[in-house]
Scaffold this motif. Sequence first.
Motif, PDB file in Angstrom:
ATOM      1  N   VAL A  74       0.847  -1.197   0.000  1.00  0.00           N
ATOM      2  CA  VAL A  74       0.000   0.000   0.000  1.00  0.00           C
ATOM      3  C   VAL A  74       0.883   1.248   0.000  1.00  0.00           C
ATOM      4  O   VAL A  74       2.111   1.178   0.064  1.00  0.00           O
ATOM      5  N   HIS A  75       0.224   2.415  -0.050  1.00  0.00           N
ATOM      6  CA  HIS A  75       0.947   3.680  -0.162  1.00  0.00           C
ATOM      7  C   HIS A  75       1.926   3.878   1.000  1.00  0.00           C
ATOM      8  O   HIS A  75       3.065   4.305   0.795  1.00  0.00           O
ATOM      9  N   ILE A  76       1.510   3.575   2.214  1.00  0.00           N
ATOM     10  CA  ILE A  76       2.375   3.771   3.388  1.00  0.00           C
ATOM     11  C   ILE A  76       3.659   2.968   3.250  1.00  0.00           C
ATOM     12  O   ILE A  76       4.732   3.401   3.700  1.00  0.00           O
ATOM     13  N   ALA A  77       3.580   1.802   2.609  1.00  0.00           N
ATOM     14  CA  ALA A  77       4.763   0.942   2.487  1.00  0.00           C
ATOM     15  C   ALA A  77       5.873   1.595   1.683  1.00  0.00           C
ATOM     16  O   ALA A  77       7.056   1.309   1.898  1.00  0.00           O
ATOM     17  N   GLN A  78       5.521   2.471   0.747  1.00  0.00           N
ATOM     18  CA  GLN A  78       6.546   3.074  -0.110  1.00  0.00           C
ATOM     19  C   GLN A  78       7.533   3.932   0.692  1.00  0.00           C
ATOM     20  O   GLN A  78       8.740   3.692   0.643  1.00  0.00           O
ATOM     21  N   LEU A  91       9.031  -6.794   0.897  1.00  0.00           N
ATOM     22  CA  LEU A  91       7.611  -6.484   0.758  1.00  0.00           C
ATOM     23  C   LEU A  91       6.870  -7.737   0.325  1.00  0.00           C
ATOM     24  O   LEU A  91       7.228  -8.365  -0.677  1.00  0.00           O
ATOM     25  N   ILE A  92       5.833  -8.096   1.078  1.00  0.00           N
ATOM     26  CA  ILE A  92       5.066  -9.313   0.803  1.00  0.00           C
ATOM     27  C   ILE A  92       3.636  -8.932   0.458  1.00  0.00           C
ATOM     28  O   ILE A  92       2.950  -8.240   1.228  1.00  0.00           O
ATOM     29  N   ASP A  93       3.179  -9.360  -0.703  1.00  0.00           N
ATOM     30  CA  ASP A  93       1.788  -9.132  -1.103  1.00  0.00           C
ATOM     31  C   ASP A  93       1.497 -10.040  -2.285  1.00  0.00           C
ATOM     32  O   ASP A  93       2.155  -9.921  -3.324  1.00  0.00           O
ATOM     33  N   PRO A  94       0.548 -10.983  -2.146  1.00  0.00           N
ATOM     34  CA  PRO A  94       0.247 -11.871  -3.271  1.00  0.00           C
ATOM     35  C   PRO A  94      -0.410 -11.150  -4.441  1.00  0.00           C
ATOM     36  O   PRO A  94      -0.488 -11.694  -5.541  1.00  0.00           O
ATOM     37  N   ARG A  95      -0.854  -9.923  -4.206  1.00  0.00           N
ATOM     38  CA  ARG A  95      -1.468  -9.125  -5.274  1.00  0.00           C
ATOM     39  C   ARG A  95      -0.346  -8.426  -6.047  1.00  0.00           C
ATOM     40  O   ARG A  95       0.174  -7.406  -5.618  1.00  0.00           O
ATOM     41  N   GLU A  96       0.006  -8.973  -7.194  1.00  0.00           N
ATOM     42  CA  GLU A  96       1.175  -8.485  -7.914  1.00  0.00           C
ATOM     43  C   GLU A  96       1.006  -7.062  -8.420  1.00  0.00           C
ATOM     44  O   GLU A  96       2.006  -6.361  -8.651  1.00  0.00           O
ATOM     45  N   SER A  97      -0.216  -6.601  -8.576  1.00  0.00           N
ATOM     46  CA  SER A  97      -0.412  -5.204  -8.986  1.00  0.00           C
ATOM     47  C   SER A  97      -0.044  -4.252  -7.860  1.00  0.00           C
ATOM     48  O   SER A  97       0.326  -3.098  -8.111  1.00  0.00           O
ATOM     49  N   PHE A  98      -0.127  -4.713  -6.603  1.00  0.00           N
ATOM     50  CA  PHE A  98       0.292  -3.901  -5.466  1.00  0.00           C
ATOM     51  C   PHE A  98       1.803  -4.010  -5.258  1.00  0.00           C
ATOM     52  O   PHE A  98       2.489  -3.004  -5.064  1.00  0.00           O
ATOM     53  N   ALA A  99       2.314  -5.244  -5.249  1.00  0.00           N
ATOM     54  CA  ALA A  99       3.745  -5.465  -5.016  1.00  0.00           C
ATOM     55  C   ALA A  99       4.446  -5.627  -6.356  1.00  0.00           C
ATOM     56  O   ALA A  99       4.795  -6.722  -6.775  1.00  0.00           O
ATOM     57  N   SER A 100       4.651  -4.508  -7.043  1.00  0.00           N
ATOM     58  CA  SER A 100       5.286  -4.524  -8.360  1.00  0.00           C
ATOM     59  C   SER A 100       6.585  -3.738  -8.317  1.00  0.00           C
ATOM     60  O   SER A 100       6.757  -2.834  -7.497  1.00  0.00           O
ATOM     61  N   GLN A 101       7.494  -4.083  -9.223  1.00  0.00           N
ATOM     62  CA  GLN A 101       8.746  -3.347  -9.305  1.00  0.00           C
ATOM     63  C   GLN A 101       8.527  -1.910  -9.734  1.00  0.00           C
ATOM     64  O   GLN A 101       9.328  -1.026  -9.406  1.00  0.00           O
ATOM     65  N   THR A 102       7.432  -1.649 -10.429  1.00  0.00           N
ATOM     66  CA  THR A 102       7.119  -0.270 -10.809  1.00  0.00           C
ATOM     67  C   THR A 102       6.848   0.579  -9.579  1.00  0.00           C
ATOM     68  O   THR A 102       7.329   1.714  -9.468  1.00  0.00           O
ATOM     69  N   ARG A 103       6.083   0.022  -8.639  1.00  0.00           N
ATOM     70  CA  ARG A 103       5.746   0.763  -7.430  1.00  0.00           C
ATOM     71  C   ARG A 103       6.850   0.691  -6.385  1.00  0.00           C
ATOM     72  O   ARG A 103       6.992   1.598  -5.563  1.00  0.00           O
ATOM     73  N   SER A 116      13.122  -6.096  -2.636  1.00  0.00           N
ATOM     74  CA  SER A 116      12.819  -7.527  -2.689  1.00  0.00           C
ATOM     75  C   SER A 116      11.321  -7.723  -2.492  1.00  0.00           C
ATOM     76  O   SER A 116      10.743  -7.206  -1.531  1.00  0.00           O
ATOM     77  N   LEU A 117      10.697  -8.470  -3.400  1.00  0.00           N
ATOM     78  CA  LEU A 117       9.249  -8.675  -3.369  1.00  0.00           C
ATOM     79  C   LEU A 117       8.928 -10.150  -3.167  1.00  0.00           C
ATOM     80  O   LEU A 117       9.596 -11.029  -3.718  1.00  0.00           O
ATOM     81  N   GLY A 118       7.874 -10.425  -2.376  1.00  0.00           N
ATOM     82  CA  GLY A 118       7.375 -11.775  -2.189  1.00  0.00           C
ATOM     83  C   GLY A 118       5.907 -11.828  -2.556  1.00  0.00           C
ATOM     84  O   GLY A 118       5.106 -11.043  -2.029  1.00  0.00           O
ATOM     85  N   HIS A 119       5.539 -12.738  -3.454  1.00  0.00           N
ATOM     86  CA  HIS A 119       4.163 -12.827  -3.918  1.00  0.00           C
ATOM     87  C   HIS A 119       3.436 -14.061  -3.400  1.00  0.00           C
ATOM     88  O   HIS A 119       2.308 -14.338  -3.800  1.00  0.00           O
TER      89      HIS A 119
END
Length: 324
Positions: A182-186, A201-213, A218-221
């Motif tokens: 989410v926004h606060i995570a940035q 950052l862990i979020d199975p929703r790839e649109s939330f946990a994206s390299q763009t954002r 390091s991302l975990g889906h």
Amino acid sequence: MTARHDDIPAIALDWIRAGKGAALATVVETWGSAPRPVGSQLAISSEGEIAGSVSGGCVEGAVVVEALEAVDGGGSRILDFGVSDDEAFAVGLACGGRIRVLVEPIRTGDLDPDLLSELVQTRAARRQVAYEVDTESWQRRLRHPPDHSERFRLDRSGFEEGETRFVAIHNPPLRMMVVGGVHIAQPLIRMAELTGFDPLLIDPRESFASQTRFPSVSLGHDWPDEALGAEGLDARCCVVTLTHDPKLDDPAIEAALRSDVFYLGCLGSNRTHAKRLARLAERGFAKADLDRIHAPVGLDIGSRSPAEIAISIMAEIVQSLRQG
């Protein structure tokens, strides 16, 4: 995950394995306005490469010169900077601070490469280890808990009282697991990196946990409990849940409560948290477990924007780490 800025011994060992000479410089004592704490390290290669720091930049040049001399045939030595105000100003300690820096060339007879390799391997395995060096006999060894248990708890390197034996504490690098892209995570993740944490950052929703954002993060889906289980949680980890969705937050909270994490913070109002506590109690968690949760997350500083909320969370995490 390994924060490279916290991996100075490994960088020095890499140079040795590449056939270069190298030395490690370590802050062993400070007084007054010294800018870096005891235990801070600077690695120097025979080719003039450096990594880390032993000051805010004010004495690095002098330390590098001494380190290159040590690598070129000199032995281990302790350097003093800032003994007088004039000397302090000359090396950049304009406020009159003083630091002592231990310089050790990495070779047999000084800091043995095999001992350094053991230290690096122990750190990589996320095990606590203390490096001891006697500055009179120049004997060196590694120690593990329960030795130096208070030093490990306080993350405090230093000389043993009344002795010439310096103890460098190597706790596992700090990690922050953030559940919810989410926004606060940035801003929170950027603050965590600046504070010395290795974030995931862990979020199975790839649109939330994206390299763009979240570029270069390091991302975990996987599902949060699976992701946390795969990473492993210990006393040098903190967990922050931010999704507001019990389906995502609760599995992460349960995994954190079953571990030794030093901090668990959960976003949500008092009303949301009351419902959360009821669900967790039904799952068998005792009051002592539930009391570990910081919620609503963050220090109460009147935060409103995502960045301000992130500041309050980061401050509460540091407070928990340093004050217990």
